[in-house]
Structures are given as structure tokens and as C-alpha cells.
Scaffold this motif. Structure first.
Motif, PDB file in Angstrom:
ATOM      1  N   SER A 133       0.830  -1.213   0.000  1.00 42.11           N
ATOM      2  CA  SER A 133       0.000   0.000   0.000  1.00 42.11           C
ATOM      3  C   SER A 133       0.862   1.259   0.000  1.00 42.11           C
ATOM      4  N   SER A 134       2.022   1.240   0.656  1.00 42.83           N
ATOM      5  CA  SER A 134       2.944   2.384   0.627  1.00 42.83           C
ATOM      6  C   SER A 134       3.448   2.630  -0.784  1.00 42.83           C
ATOM      7  N   PHE A 135       3.803   1.558  -1.472  1.00 47.04           N
ATOM      8  CA  PHE A 135       4.321   1.681  -2.838  1.00 47.04           C
ATOM      9  C   PHE A 135       3.255   2.279  -3.755  1.00 47.04           C
ATOM     10  N   ILE A 136       2.030   1.758  -3.666  1.00 46.66           N
ATOM     11  CA  ILE A 136       0.949   2.251  -4.529  1.00 46.66           C
ATOM     12  C   ILE A 136       0.613   3.706  -4.200  1.00 46.66           C
ATOM     13  N   ALA A 137       0.532   4.028  -2.907  1.00 49.34           N
ATOM     14  CA  ALA A 137       0.216   5.409  -2.512  1.00 49.34           C
ATOM     15  C   ALA A 137       1.270   6.378  -3.019  1.00 49.34           C
ATOM     16  N   GLY A 138       2.557   5.988  -2.924  1.00 50.92           N
ATOM     17  CA  GLY A 138       3.623   6.851  -3.414  1.00 50.92           C
ATOM     18  C   GLY A 138       3.516   7.120  -4.899  1.00 50.92           C
ATOM     19  N   LYS A 139       3.021   6.131  -5.663  1.00 48.22           N
ATOM     20  CA  LYS A 139       2.843   6.305  -7.102  1.00 48.22           C
ATOM     21  C   LYS A 139       1.633   7.179  -7.423  1.00 48.22           C
ATOM     22  N   VAL A 140       0.598   7.072  -6.602  1.00 39.52           N
ATOM     23  CA  VAL A 140      -0.688   7.719  -6.903  1.00 39.52           C
ATOM     24  C   VAL A 140      -0.702   9.202  -6.532  1.00 39.52           C
ATOM     25  N   ILE A 141      -0.068   9.555  -5.412  1.00 36.95           N
ATOM     26  CA  ILE A 141      -0.279  10.899  -4.859  1.00 36.95           C
ATOM     27  C   ILE A 141       0.346  12.012  -5.692  1.00 36.95           C
ATOM     28  N   LYS A 142       1.458  11.751  -6.377  1.00 36.99           N
ATOM     29  CA  LYS A 142       2.182  12.759  -7.154  1.00 36.99           C
ATOM     30  C   LYS A 142       2.359  14.019  -6.302  1.00 36.99           C
ATOM     31  N   ASP A 143       1.847  15.188  -6.770  1.00 36.62           N
ATOM     32  CA  ASP A 143       1.946  16.402  -5.955  1.00 36.62           C
ATOM     33  C   ASP A 143       0.575  16.894  -5.517  1.00 36.62           C
ATOM     34  N   ASN A 144      -0.400  15.972  -5.482  1.00 39.69           N
ATOM     35  CA  ASN A 144      -1.782  16.336  -5.143  1.00 39.69           C
ATOM     36  C   ASN A 144      -1.952  16.336  -3.628  1.00 39.69           C
ATOM     37  N   LYS A 145      -1.891  17.521  -3.035  1.00 39.99           N
ATOM     38  CA  LYS A 145      -1.938  17.632  -1.578  1.00 39.99           C
ATOM     39  C   LYS A 145      -3.325  17.321  -1.013  1.00 39.99           C
ATOM     40  N   VAL A 146      -4.366  17.607  -1.785  1.00 33.94           N
ATOM     41  CA  VAL A 146      -5.722  17.262  -1.337  1.00 33.94           C
ATOM     42  C   VAL A 146      -5.856  15.746  -1.223  1.00 33.94           C
ATOM     43  N   LEU A 147      -5.341  15.052  -2.234  1.00 33.48           N
ATOM     44  CA  LEU A 147      -5.388  13.587  -2.215  1.00 33.48           C
ATOM     45  C   LEU A 147      -4.569  13.035  -1.052  1.00 33.48           C
TER      46      LEU A 147
ATOM     47  N   PRO B 276       3.613   7.474   3.193  1.00 31.07           N
ATOM     48  CA  PRO B 276       4.234   8.262   2.111  1.00 31.07           C
ATOM     49  C   PRO B 276       3.571   9.617   1.909  1.00 31.07           C
ATOM     50  N   CYS B 277       2.290   9.729   2.227  1.00 33.53           N
ATOM     51  CA  CYS B 277       1.616  11.033   2.142  1.00 33.53           C
ATOM     52  C   CYS B 277       2.223  12.013   3.134  1.00 33.53           C
ATOM     53  N   LEU B 278       2.456  11.558   4.363  1.00 31.75           N
ATOM     54  CA  LEU B 278       3.066  12.420   5.376  1.00 31.75           C
ATOM     55  C   LEU B 278       4.479  12.812   4.974  1.00 31.75           C
ATOM     56  N   ASP B 279       5.257  11.858   4.447  1.00 33.35           N
ATOM     57  CA  ASP B 279       6.622  12.150   3.991  1.00 33.35           C
ATOM     58  C   ASP B 279       6.621  13.251   2.939  1.00 33.35           C
ATOM     59  N   ALA B 280       5.723  13.126   1.954  1.00 32.90           N
ATOM     60  CA  ALA B 280       5.686  14.083   0.854  1.00 32.90           C
ATOM     61  C   ALA B 280       5.244  15.466   1.328  1.00 32.90           C
ATOM     62  N   LEU B 281       4.270  15.523   2.224  1.00 32.34           N
ATOM     63  CA  LEU B 281       3.815  16.811   2.752  1.00 32.34           C
ATOM     64  C   LEU B 281       4.945  17.537   3.467  1.00 32.34           C
ATOM     65  N   ILE B 282       5.721  16.812   4.263  1.00 29.37           N
ATOM     66  CA  ILE B 282       6.827  17.407   4.998  1.00 29.37           C
ATOM     67  C   ILE B 282       7.920  17.894   4.056  1.00 29.37           C
ATOM     68  N   THR B 283       8.348  17.028   3.134  1.00 27.84           N
ATOM     69  CA  THR B 283       9.505  17.340   2.288  1.00 27.84           C
ATOM     70  C   THR B 283       9.206  18.463   1.308  1.00 27.84           C
ATOM     71  N   ALA B 284       8.009  18.446   0.723  1.00 24.75           N
ATOM     72  CA  ALA B 284       7.670  19.462  -0.273  1.00 24.75           C
ATOM     73  C   ALA B 284       7.374  20.820   0.345  1.00 24.75           C
ATOM     74  N   GLY B 285       7.057  20.867   1.626  1.00 23.07           N
ATOM     75  CA  GLY B 285       6.599  22.104   2.241  1.00 23.07           C
ATOM     76  C   GLY B 285       7.648  22.909   2.962  1.00 23.07           C
ATOM     77  N   ILE B 286       8.912  22.436   2.954  1.00 22.86           N
ATOM     78  CA  ILE B 286       9.961  23.108   3.726  1.00 22.86           C
ATOM     79  C   ILE B 286      11.087  23.553   2.808  1.00 22.86           C
ATOM     80  N   GLU B 287      11.589  24.767   3.046  1.00 19.16           N
ATOM     81  CA  GLU B 287      12.716  25.257   2.266  1.00 19.16           C
ATOM     82  C   GLU B 287      13.937  24.369   2.471  1.00 19.16           C
ATOM     83  N   LYS B 288      14.781  24.302   1.435  1.00 16.92           N
ATOM     84  CA  LYS B 288      15.925  23.389   1.451  1.00 16.92           C
ATOM     85  C   LYS B 288      16.840  23.619   2.650  1.00 16.92           C
ATOM     86  N   GLU B 289      17.040  24.877   3.032  1.00 17.96           N
ATOM     87  CA  GLU B 289      17.977  25.195   4.108  1.00 17.96           C
ATOM     88  C   GLU B 289      17.553  24.628   5.454  1.00 17.96           C
ATOM     89  N   GLU B 290      16.239  24.515   5.682  1.00 11.98           N
ATOM     90  CA  GLU B 290      15.751  23.972   6.950  1.00 11.98           C
ATOM     91  C   GLU B 290      15.200  22.560   6.821  1.00 11.98           C
TER      92      GLU B 290
END
Length: 427
Positions: free
Chosen positions: A294-308, A352-366
Motif C-alpha cells: 500500500s505504501s508503494f501504490i500510494a507513493g505512485k498515486v499521490i504525485k503532488d496532489n496535496k488534497v489527495l 508516504p503522504c506524510l513524507d511528501a507533505l513534509i519534504t515538499a513544504g519546507i525550504e531546502k535550508e531547513e
């Protein structure tokens, strides 16, 4: 403007170039495939180092003449040490580079495994030295797996690439959880402490892969002074604290529930159903396999869709909570395995949804520091799960299911309230 709202609007603006973006994504991921494979080995190895011991715990309890709570501490001490050192490792990785933190950390973790293995092999009263070795493994774990998340964020500029790669990283993590009980039970079937000695071998392989196949992205900016860096992190929490705290909390709860389930199953399989050794490892792997897939499939499905991402996280947690609550009705073997399999799917969708929300939402320096704090919260869950279940097992069994289901419901409520992606507006 909320970062999720901004990203949602950015994604709408990029629709006209989606075909070109997909080609770029495919080419970039293909170009970095060996680096991704090498980085994926790190959470896999760190998961093996911890979860491989779960099927061994009942044997360890007998061999060392210790209590169930003491055996749970073999898992917990690893996580407690990591909790406090992960933010330090994240800060260092932001300033001296990701690889310069990851490689020494893997070496330290391997040394910790050697110490625990040697103590179990040579000493009669080995428990305390095993804990010291496990604590050293926790030191290494703090600077290894948590740094992978910001490293991936550094490697790719495209949000789709980041989400897809993070899905693979989370899948590697969960695959480690699938492999761990099987491999741990298999090795312990020969000598009960052999899983300790196998860990340095895995660390060595990962070190070689990272050294040879992973190149750090070139940074044009110089590390900012600590005072300015601390001010920026404080500003990040001020502006984005609500959703950050929510994701920290949810990540911690999901790991508490997962490791609580694993500890409970490891004990109940052996004491109630007489399922031991490799067979127990295979049974433990069933819900973990569902989590991995389910982690693998979710990582493929979510792309950059934050609502999803939000609704998948919420739905996954609710499914896990309902499955655990259903165990109040019956704990017959296959019903129990089936419900925990559904719980594994729910947890696997959310991670994977939580991982993507965290990584995409923070500037590189922090990014290294913030994602490290998130990893610390997950480690708190890992640390808390086994001892909580060990204490609840002294009470009526239904209290275990009430606790795990109740915590999951709270996490789902936090997800629905605090994670608020911007609504898509018409052009």
C-alpha cells in the motif's frame, strides 16, 4: 498563504506543460536510479536492525531470564537515543552535507550491533551491555535513515519526482519490516543472537553503495550562521506550525500503533498459538506485506496532489482504527491476522503522504532539521509501542485494542482538522 495552498496553485499553473514534465520526471528518475537504490538501502538496513529483533524477543526473554517489559526495552532504547539525536543530525546535515552525516552514522550503527552480538555470545549477564550496544545503534540510526528524506528533496526539483522517490523510500522502509520478522526468525533459528551480528554486514553494504553510487547535489549557497538558521526554523514553525505539528503527531501515532501491533503479535503467536521461529516470522510478515504494498501504490498515486494526500491519510487511519476495533469481537487467529492486515494497509497508505507533505513544504535550508524532527516523532512512536503493549497485556486484552484504536481515531481527527490543502479554483 499556506504552503499546501501555494503548491496546489502552482500545480494548476503547470498543467499546460504536464507532458514535458512527465518526460523530465521519467528521465530524471531513470538517471538517478542507482542513487535512489542506494539511498533506499538505508531505511531498509535501519529497519532490519530494529524490527529483526521482534520475533526474537520471547527467546531473548527466556535466555536472559528477564521480563517482557525488559525485552521491550531492547527495542525502545534504540529509539529513545535516536529521538534526541535526530534533530542534531538533521542540523549537521544541513550544514556539512548529507553524506558526511550518513556514512559515519551507518558505521556507528554497525559497531553497536557488534557490541550487542558479542555480549549475547560471550557474557552470562549480557542484558545491560546489549542495551548499550542497542543505544549505540540508535546513535547511528539518528544520522542515517532520517537524513534520506531531505536528501531526496535536494536531489529533485520536480514535486512529482520527489513524491515518487519518497514513495520508493517508504516502500523500502516497509519492505524492511516485511523482511525483518522472516529473516530475524530464520537467523535466530540457528543461534538466537545471530540477528545482532548480521546487522553490521548490512551496514557495510549500505556504506559502500552510498559512497560509490550517490553524489551529493551541488549547493551554491553557503551554510548560514546558527543564529540566522535558528531564526529561520522558528519562523517556519510560526508560519506553518499547525500542519507541521499535526503531521509530527500523526507520524508518531502510526508508528506507535504499528510497533504495538508487532509486539503484541510476536507474544500472542508464541504463547497462545504455539507459532514459533520461521513460521512466526512469516505470519508477522503478512500485515507488514500489506503495509509495504500500500505504501508503494500510494507513493505512485499521490504525485503532488496535496488534497489527495490529506484524504488518503485520513481514510487510511480510519480503516486501521476500525480494523483494530473489530478485534473486540474476536481474536481467533485468522480473523486477527485479517484485521491487522487491513490496519497495515491503512498505515501504509498514510506514511508516504506524510513524507511528501513534509519534504515538499519546507525550504531546502531547513529541510534536514524539520524532517529530522518529524523522524524523531516517528521514533517516539516506535519507542512507546512495545512497552505500552507490554503493560496492557497484564490487563484484559480488550484494553490493547481500545488503546490502539482510540489513538488512531485521534490521529484521524487531527488529520481532518489540521491538514488543509488549498481548494482548487477555476481558471
Amino acid at each position: 498563504m499556506d504552503y499546501i495552498e501555494r503548491l496546489s496553485q502552482d500545480s494548476k499553473g503547470n498543467k499546460s506543460s504536464s507532458a514535458a514534465g512527465k518526460k523530465k520526471k521519467s528521465g530524471e528518475l531513470s538517471k538517478q536510479k542507482w542513487a535512489i537504490l542506494s539511498l533506499s538501502s538505508i531505511p531498509l538496513v535501519m529497519t532490519l536492525g530494529n524490527s529483526m529483533l521482534i520475533p526474537v524477543l520471547p527467546s531473548m526473554e527466556k535466555k536472559l531470564s528477564i521480563t517482557a517489559f525488559q525485552t521491550s526495552m531492547v527495542i525502545t532504547v534504540y529509539s529513545i537515543v535516536a529521538i534526541f539525536l535526530i534533530p542534531v543530525a538533521g542540523y549537521l546535515s544541513d550544514h556539512i552535507g548529507r553524506k558526511k552525516v550518513i556514512i559515519p552514522s551507518l558505521i556507528i550503527a554497525g559497531i553497536g550491533g557488534l557490541i550487542s552480538g558479542w555480549a549475547a555470545w560471550k557474557l552470562d549477564n549480557a542484558y545491560w551491555l546489549i542495551l548499550i550496544g542497542r543505544a549505540l545503534q540508535g546513535v547511528g540510526a539518528a544520522g542515517a535513515a532520517p537524513i534520506v528524506l531531505p536528501f531526496v528533496g535536494d536531489m529533485f526539483k520536480n514535486d512529482d519526482d520527489v513524491s515518487s522517490c519518497l514513495g520508493l523510500i517508504e516502500t523500502s522502509n516497509t519492505f524492511g519490516k516485511v523482511l525483518s520478522p522472516i529473516l530475524g526468525a530464520l537467523l535466530a533459528g540457528f543461534i538466537w543472537f545471530l540477528p545482532f551480528f548480521s546487522f553490521p554486514v548490512f551496514c557495510t553494504i549500505s556504506v559502500i553503495m552510498v559512497m560509490v553510487l550517490v553524489k551529493s547535489p551541488k549547493s551554491k549557497s553557503k551554510p548560514i550562521p546558527f543564529k540566522e538558521f535558528f531564526s529561520n526554523v522558528k519562523k517556519t514553525f510560526t508560519e506553518k506550525g499547525k500542519w507541521l505539528y499535526a503531521i509530527f503527531f500523526i507520524g508518531g501515532i502510526l508508528m506507535l500503533v504499528l510497533f504495538g501491533i508487532l509486539f503484541y503479535l510476536s507474544e500472542i503467536f508464541e504463547t497462545e498459538y504455539g507459532i514459533k521461529d520461521l513460521k512466526k516470522g512469516l505470519f508477522l510478515a503478512l500485515p507488514l506485506g500489506a503495509l509495504c504494498l500500500s505504501s508503494f501504490i500510494a507513493g505512485k498515486v499521490i504525485k503532488d496532489n496535496k488534497v489527495l494526500m490529506k484524504w488518503l491519510t485520513f481514510g487510511g487511519i480510519v480503516a486501521a482504527s476500525l480494523a483494530i476495533a473489530a478485534l473486540w469481537l474476536s481474536i481467533k487467529l485468522w480473523f486477527m491476522i485479517g484485521m491487522f492486515l487491513i490496519a497495515g494497509v491503512g498505515i501504509g497508505i498514510g506514511l508516504p503522504c506524510l513524507d511528501a507533505l513534509i519534504t515538499a513544504g519546507i525550504e531546502k535550508e531547513e529541510r534536514g532539521t524539520i524532517s529530522s524532527i518529524y523522524s524523531s516523532m516517528r521514533f517516539i512512536g516506535v519507542a512507546a509501542g512495545p512497552p505500552i503493549i507490554a503493560m496492557l497485556m497484564k490487563q484484559a486484552t480488550y484494553w490493547i485494542f481500545i488503546t490502539l484504536s482510540g489513538l488512531s481515531i485521534i490521529a484521524a481527527f487531527v488529520a481532518i482538522i489540521a491538514i488543509k490543502p488549498g481548494e482548487k479554483k477555476a481558471h
